[in-house]
Design an enzyme around this catalytic site. Structure first.
Site, mmCIF file in Angstrom:
data_model
loop_
_atom_site.group_PDB
_atom_site.id
_atom_site.type_symbol
_atom_site.label_atom_id
_atom_site.label_comp_id
_atom_site.label_asym_id
_atom_site.label_seq_id
_atom_site.Cartn_x
_atom_site.Cartn_y
_atom_site.Cartn_z
ATOM 1 N N HIS A 81 0.804 -1.229 0.000
ATOM 2 C CA HIS A 81 0.000 0.000 0.000
ATOM 3 C C HIS A 81 0.839 1.283 0.000
ATOM 4 C CE1 HIS A 81 -3.290 -2.821 1.310
ATOM 5 N NE2 HIS A 81 -3.920 -2.090 0.431
ATOM 6 N N HIS A 89 -5.768 -2.679 -11.161
ATOM 7 C CA HIS A 89 -6.213 -2.515 -9.767
ATOM 8 C C HIS A 89 -7.729 -2.397 -9.792
ATOM 9 C CE1 HIS A 89 -6.947 0.231 -6.183
ATOM 10 N NE2 HIS A 89 -6.426 -0.863 -5.660
#
Ligand SMILES: [Mg+2]
Length: 374
Positions: A201, A301
């Site tokens: 992340h 994504h």
């Protein structure tokens, strides 16, 4: 055909409200799109609701022209991030209109089917997990469902969040050991043939990212995703030089211009553009083609909403260097509440609609019932 108006919607999503748009035309055809949001979703929705002034009277089939009109129009304000989220929504809706006008799914307009279905990797399969044994049990269940790859962030839950520092990570040796134990349990449970993808992340500084990746090396990780924040390519290069694990980046990179240095300097093994951030269907196709020239696979994504998933999937139907499509199982029920008809997901694959345009509409019931003021 002319664009006659644009409506914005701000509706309950998964982590944050989702921002959708509908572009209307004088032919009665409408196109749907989604803009990336986040904690500022109400501001994105408010800005999206004003886009009609840029588009009304334009021919919606001029997708490249309108993309460039918006991208150059936002140039002085900054055309990455907030602006590219809005451009993404418009671009997706224009492709939806074009497909409906021609009676063809979007993938037929982008080069046609390279494949018949899209192989998935599972995300959001661990919501009820606490212990390494819990993760091992759920991972096994994903394999039973037909998945050959799955993603998780084993460390995030242990990060010290007492300071809002983006790239410190706040990891202690004890926290690192707990995260590593989760991944070790998963590898033991699923055996050597299943890919385990690790998402960092974009939260770590260089030494933390290197340490965590090295710690997981015995588990044979498929990719280490966003080891450092996206702003400094030299930092990414430093990590890359010090770890053996493949790197995946891209969900926070905007347009082909942000991806170019990643490819030119061989900073990642996989790219993962987010279609509602990076610039829509047009931009996803261009980034994928650039990556193809570098023999780099693309794996969108797909954890930011229902139109993210279907728009990215339409492009990936046509992309030779497609790798895997992400699916967030924790969000799938809400995707299917927002979209009609629901998504066809089974046996570890996403079966893309062959109906015209994106092949799905936003459910009117969802738009009314889940509306959030903005
Ligand atoms: Mg990620």
């Amino acid at each position: 055909m002319k664009i006659t108006g644009l409506k914005a919607f701000h509706c309950n999503g998964s982590r944050y409200p989702w921002v959708f748009i509908k572009i209307e035309t004088d032919a009665g055809i409408t196109g749907i799109g989604q803009a990336s949001s986040g904690p500022g979703s109400a501001m994105v929705a408010a800005a999206a609701s004003r886009l009609g002034g840029w588009l009304t009277g334009e021919d919606p089939s001029r997708i490249e022209y309108l993309w460039n009109k918006l991208f150059t129009g936002f140039s002085s304000l900054g055309n990455r991030g907030f602006a590219s989220a809005l451009i993404s929504a418009v671009d997706i809706a224009l492709w939806d209109i074009r497909g409906k006008q021609l009676g063809l799914p979007v993938y037929e307009l982008l080069g046609g089917r390279f494949r018949d279905r899209l192989i998935l990797y599972a995300n959001g399969w661990f919501q009820d997990c606490e212990t390494p044994d819990d993760f091992a049990r759920n991972a096994k269940a994903e394999v039973k469902k037909g998945h050959t790859a799955m993603k998780l962030d084993p460390f995030m839950r242990f990060i010290d969040r007492s300071e809002p520092r983006q790239h410190a990570g706040g990891m202690t040796p004890a926290a690192e050991a707990k995260g590593a134990a989760i991944v070790e349990a998963i590898r033991d449970a699923v055996g050597p043939d299943v890919e385990i993808l690790i998402d960092a992340h974009g939260m770590y500084d260089v030494p933390t990212a290197v340490r965590l990746a090295r710690r997981l090396e015995p588990c044979n990780i498929g990719w280490f995703e966003e080891p450092v924040p996206p702003e400094n390519y030299d930092a990414l290069r430093l990590v890359r030089e010090q770890i053996a694990t493949p790197i995946c980046v891209g969900e926070r990179l905007i347009s082909r211009y942000d991806f170019r240095p990643i490819l030119d300097h061989q900073l990642a093994n996989y790219l993962m553009p987010d279609i509602i951030r990076t610039g829509g269907i047009s931009e996803m196709k261009k980034i994928a083609t650039m990556a193809e020239a570098y023999y780099v696979p693309v794996s969108p994504h797909d954890a930011t909403g229902p139109i993210t998933m279907i728009a990215g999937a339409q492009v990936m139907m046509t992309v030779p260097n497609f790798y895997r499509l992400e699916i967030a199982y924790s969000e799938l029920p809400l995707y299917n509440e927002a979209l009609t008809p629901p998504l066809d997901v089974h046996d570890g694959y996403f079966h893309v609609s062959n109906r015209p345009g994106l092949g799905h509409e936003l459910s009117e019931e969802y738009l009314t019932k889940q509306a959030v003021p903005f």
